[in-house]
Design a protein around this motif. Structure first.
Motif, short mmCIF file in Angstrom:
data_model
loop_
_atom_site.label_atom_id
_atom_site.label_comp_id
_atom_site.label_asym_id
_atom_site.label_seq_id
_atom_site.Cartn_x
_atom_site.Cartn_y
_atom_site.Cartn_z
N TYR A 7 1.82 -7.10 0.14
CA TYR A 7 0.94 -7.76 -0.82
C TYR A 7 -0.51 -7.34 -0.59
CZ TYR A 7 -1.37 -11.44 -3.52
OH TYR A 7 -2.15 -12.13 -4.42
N SER A 8 -1.24 -7.09 -1.68
CA SER A 8 -2.66 -6.75 -1.63
C SER A 8 -3.46 -7.92 -2.17
CB SER A 8 -2.95 -5.49 -2.46
OG SER A 8 -4.34 -5.33 -2.64
N ALA A 9 -4.22 -8.55 -1.31
CA ALA A 9 -5.05 -9.68 -1.75
C ALA A 9 -6.11 -9.23 -2.74
CB ALA A 9 -5.70 -10.33 -0.54
N ALA A 10 -6.61 -8.00 -2.55
CA ALA A 10 -7.65 -7.49 -3.45
C ALA A 10 -7.13 -7.29 -4.87
CB ALA A 10 -8.20 -6.18 -2.90
N HIS A 11 -5.86 -6.87 -5.01
CA HIS A 11 -5.30 -6.58 -6.33
C HIS A 11 -4.40 -7.70 -6.85
CE1 HIS A 11 -6.78 -2.42 -6.38
NE2 HIS A 11 -6.49 -2.39 -5.09
N LYS A 12 -4.14 -8.69 -6.02
CA LYS A 12 -3.31 -9.83 -6.42
C LYS A 12 -1.88 -9.43 -6.74
CE LYS A 12 -7.12 -12.21 -6.12
NZ LYS A 12 -7.40 -12.98 -4.89
N HIS A 13 -1.43 -8.33 -6.18
CA HIS A 13 -0.02 -7.92 -6.32
C HIS A 13 0.27 -6.94 -5.19
CE1 HIS A 13 -1.40 -4.03 -7.86
NE2 HIS A 13 -2.11 -4.66 -8.79
N THR A 14 1.50 -6.55 -5.05
CA THR A 14 1.82 -5.61 -3.99
C THR A 14 1.15 -4.27 -4.28
OG1 THR A 14 3.86 -4.96 -5.14
CG2 THR A 14 4.04 -6.69 -3.44
N TRP A 15 0.90 -3.54 -3.23
CA TRP A 15 0.22 -2.27 -3.36
C TRP A 15 1.04 -1.29 -4.22
CZ3 TRP A 15 -4.63 -1.09 -2.25
CH2 TRP A 15 -5.33 -1.86 -1.31
N PRO B 289 -5.83 -1.00 4.07
CA PRO B 289 -4.79 -0.81 5.09
C PRO B 289 -4.40 0.67 5.18
CG PRO B 289 -3.82 -1.65 3.08
CD PRO B 289 -5.31 -1.64 2.86
N GLY B 290 -3.90 1.06 6.33
CA GLY B 290 -3.38 2.42 6.46
C GLY B 290 -2.13 2.60 5.63
N LEU B 291 -1.72 3.85 5.44
CA LEU B 291 -0.55 4.14 4.61
C LEU B 291 0.70 3.41 5.08
CD1 LEU B 291 -0.82 7.97 3.80
CD2 LEU B 291 -0.56 6.12 2.15
N THR B 292 0.95 3.46 6.38
CA THR B 292 2.18 2.83 6.88
C THR B 292 2.09 1.31 6.85
OG1 THR B 292 1.36 2.98 9.15
CG2 THR B 292 2.71 4.80 8.35
N GLU B 293 0.89 0.79 6.86
CA GLU B 293 0.71 -0.66 6.75
C GLU B 293 0.93 -1.12 5.32
OE1 GLU B 293 -2.71 -4.09 7.66
OE2 GLU B 293 -3.05 -1.99 8.23
N ALA B 294 0.40 -0.38 4.36
CA ALA B 294 0.56 -0.75 2.95
C ALA B 294 1.96 -0.43 2.45
CB ALA B 294 -0.47 -0.03 2.10
N PHE B 295 2.53 0.68 2.95
CA PHE B 295 3.87 1.13 2.52
C PHE B 295 4.71 1.40 3.77
CE2 PHE B 295 0.64 2.74 -0.43
CZ PHE B 295 1.00 2.08 -1.60
N PRO B 296 5.37 0.41 4.31
CA PRO B 296 6.13 0.59 5.56
C PRO B 296 7.22 1.66 5.47
CG PRO B 296 5.81 -1.74 5.09
CD PRO B 296 5.32 -1.00 3.90
N ALA B 297 7.62 2.07 4.25
CA ALA B 297 8.65 3.09 4.11
C ALA B 297 8.13 4.50 4.36
CB ALA B 297 9.28 3.02 2.72
#
Length: 373
Positions: free
Chosen positions: A63-71, A231-239
């Motif tokens: 979830y992205s608090a800045a965008h109010k939805h998942t990244w 967030p870093g790439l792996t933090e925003a997208f764990p896959a």
């Protein structure tokens, strides 16, 4: 001010990307189109992802608090460029997201002034350090042979260094990097480090007690307060699978004169915004994977050599002097062969004509007397 050719580049490069950049591929590809003038570097950056990969990444997004939805990938990339723009003093424009075949393309146009105060940018973009030149001349034309780093060498080295630090760091250091590891700026406030560690800002205006219990802020044992802007790439997208990052394909399209002798992988013609073929330049393509390491770009160009023209001017001047000397000498010889002029030849009339015609001497002597006898 942008040159006419630079304006042409920014207008027509999207036509080129449609043709060559949207081919199906596995994984990720980075296409960089570049041109420069006296004052600026101009880049179009195309992040090309396989559509299946995009779905995999976004299905794992947090979830992205800045965008109010998942990244989403487009959100993350746009925020990444926005933060770098503010931190490094360049300008960018997000052109948009394109779908073609099996690829998803995220396109950014970047303008970076050559007067930048950022060492990271100037070293990474100038391509002059370590470049070699070999100059050969035939008196009239110089042939300059150049070997320089390719566009990606510097940035791949920085990313590899950041990757090594990321792998060596504890999970806590990855998520909440502090100055304790000695590499805070390289990890959290640089082009390559922020891809993995995210972009972290030190809030000098806040104290630990001001943010205690506030989500998104933390403090270290020295009293410094931090917040993560991205967030870093792996933090925003764990896959994200960093194990295969060396397979990422890098392609650089360099706009340069058609007259240059370039050792390239491929080349693409350019056109003006109205479709008129560009008679001056062409895009030379160089490509490699991240895992190939440093590679070089080799080319030749030609410049007029003044030495030959100086010699021609000296020879022409010498020939002119010689001809003038021979003409003067020949004239002098002709004059020496003629008899010397008489004094009478200098007088156009006889000054004693009236005296000896019987008037000047009373008419007693009618003969003429030569006054020079």
């Amino acid at each position: 001010m942008k040159t006419r050719k630079t304006k042409k580049f920014l207008l027509c490069v999207l036509l080129v990307v449609f043709v060559l950049s949207l081919t199906a591929c596995d994984g990720m590809r980075l296409d960089v189109y570049e041109q420069q003038d006296e004052d600026n570097w101009y880049f179009e950056v195309d992040v090309v992802l396989n559509r299946t990969l995009v779905r995999t990444l976004e299905s794992s997004a947090v979830y992205s608090a800045a965008h109010k939805h998942t990244w989403t990938v487009s959100d993350w990339l746009a925020d990444y460029f926005e933060i770098l723009q503010e931190s490094f003093g360049f300008s960018y424009r997000y052109v948009g997201e394109l779908n073609e075949n099996e690829s998803q393309v995220y396109t950014f146009v970047v303008n970076i002034p050559k007067s930048t105060s950022s060492t990271e940018l100037s070293e990474g973009l100038s391509l002059t350090e370590g470049a070699t030149q070999d100059v050969k001349t035939n008196l009239f034309v110089r042939t300059v042979s150049v070997a320089r780093d390719d566009r990606f060498n510097y940035w791949v080295r920085l990313f590899n260094s950041a990757y090594d630090r990321y792998v060596a760091a504890t999970e806590d250091k990855r998520l909440y990097p502090t100055t304790g590891d000695g590499d805070f700026k390289a990890n959290c406030q640089s082009f390559m480090g922020s891809l993995l560690f995210g972009f972290v800002e030190i809030r000098a205006d806040l104290k630990p007690q001001d943010v205690e219990g506030t989500q998104g802020f933390w403090a270290d044992d020295k009293g410094n307060v931090y917040t993560k802007l991205l967030p870093g790439l792996t933090e925003a997208f764990p896959a994200v699978n960093l194990d295969a990052y060396t397979d990422v394909l890098l392609r650089n399209y360099w706009y340069a004169s058609k007259k240059m002798n370039v050792n390239y992988d491929n080349k693409v013609g350019a056109a003006d915004s109205d479709g008129t073929p560009d008679t001056y330049g062409v895009y030379y393509l160089f490509e490699k994977t991240v895992g190939e390491g440093d590679t070089t770009v080799e080319y030749e160009y030609y410049r007029a050599d003044p030495t030959g023209w100086y010699l021609v001017a000296i020879a022409a001047g010498g020939l002119t002097v010689l001809i003038a000397y021979l003409v003067a000498r020949n004239k002098k010889r002709r004059q020496e062969k003629q008899p010397p002029a008489k004094v009478q030849d200098s007088f156009p009339y006889d000054p004693f004509a009236d005296y000896f015609n019987g008037e000047g001497n009373g008419g007693n002597d009618s003969g003429k007397i030569d006054p020079f006898a």
